[in-house]
Every structure is written in structure tokens, then in C-alpha cells.
Design a protein around this motif. Structure first.
Motif: not given
Length: 143
Positions: A38, A68, A86, A88, A99
């Protein structure tokens, strides 16, 4: 040491990320655990304290897209499937806690700069993650 089944690796996408990822990959292999990657993108407005009267949506979208892409590269390099990657937006400590809870994580792995002095032992994000999580936290010292 308990067996870990799901590990969440929170990385900041700097040149230091591979140090954390290498340790996380070794830990996941040793425990036969699933690895999640993440990255938390802080809202652009935080940097300016909300004092700039302009729409920062496009800049936020560019940061999100770049995050990303970088995370996908690390995912491919370290064998983490896309469902476990992920990105975020929010406050890093809060998002990591959220998470970890949502995904039933056993171990959170973060990087920490080994600064001098007891109060600087962990960086602010690593320290924030440590205080307030319900699972184990591994702080990987970044050289």
C-alpha cells in the motif's frame, strides 16, 4: 514468533522502498504469508494548509496516477498481484490502520529512518502506525 498469514507493507515510493520490500518479501516467504502493498497519497491541500484558493484536483489526480504506476512496478518486481496493491488518499497512519483492519492483516511492515536520539527512533509515520494498530508492526531500518 507467531505465524503471520497476511502482511501489509506500507511504502513511500522513494528510492528507499526496496529496502523495506526486500525484508517484507523475505518475511512473507518465511511465513508463507500473503503480501499486500500500500501507498498513501496525502491530499495536496494538506501541504498548503488549505490556504490556496485553487482547484488542486488535477494535481491530486496526477499524484494518484503516478503512485499507481510505481506501486504496480513494485508489485510486478516482488510478485504481488494487482488485487493486493492499494493506493489510497488520506493521512498515512489512519489509512494504514484502516486497511490493516479491513483486510485482517497480522503484520504491518513500514520503513523507519534510524535517526539519533530516543525520540527520533521511529519516523512520525512509523511511530503513528505503531501507536494505534491492533496487530504487530515491523519497522525496517532504512540505511
Amino acid at each position: 514468533m507467531s505465524d503471520y498469514k497476511k502482511m501489509l507493507v506500507a511504502i513511500d515510493l522513494t528510492e528507499e522502498a526496496p529496502q523495506v520490500l526486500n525484508k517484507a518479501k523475505a518475511m512473507s516467504q518465511a511465513h508463507g504469508a500473503e503480501l499486500m502493498l500500500i501507498h498513501v497519497v496525502e491530499p495536496v491541500g494538506y501541504a498548503y494548509g488549505g490556504d490556496i484558493p485553487m482547484d488542486l484536483t488535477e494535481l491530486q489526480d496526477q499524484l494518484d496516477k503516478a503512485a499507481h504506476e510505481q506501486l504496480a512496478g513494485y508489485g510486478e518486481q516482488y510478485g504481488v498481484n494487482t488485487d493486493s496493491q492499494i493506493v489510497t488518499v488520506g493521512r498515512p497512519e489512519s489509512e494504514i490502520h484502516r486497511l490493516a483492519k479491513e483486510h485482517g492483516v497480522d503484520l504491518i511492515i513500514v520503513g523507519s529512518h534510524g535517526r539519533k536520539g530516543f525520540q527520533l527512533l521511529l519516523g512520525s509515520t512509523a511511530n503513528g502506525v505503531l501507536h494505534g494498530t491492533e496487530c504487530d508492526v515491523l519497522a525496517v531500518r532504512i540505511n
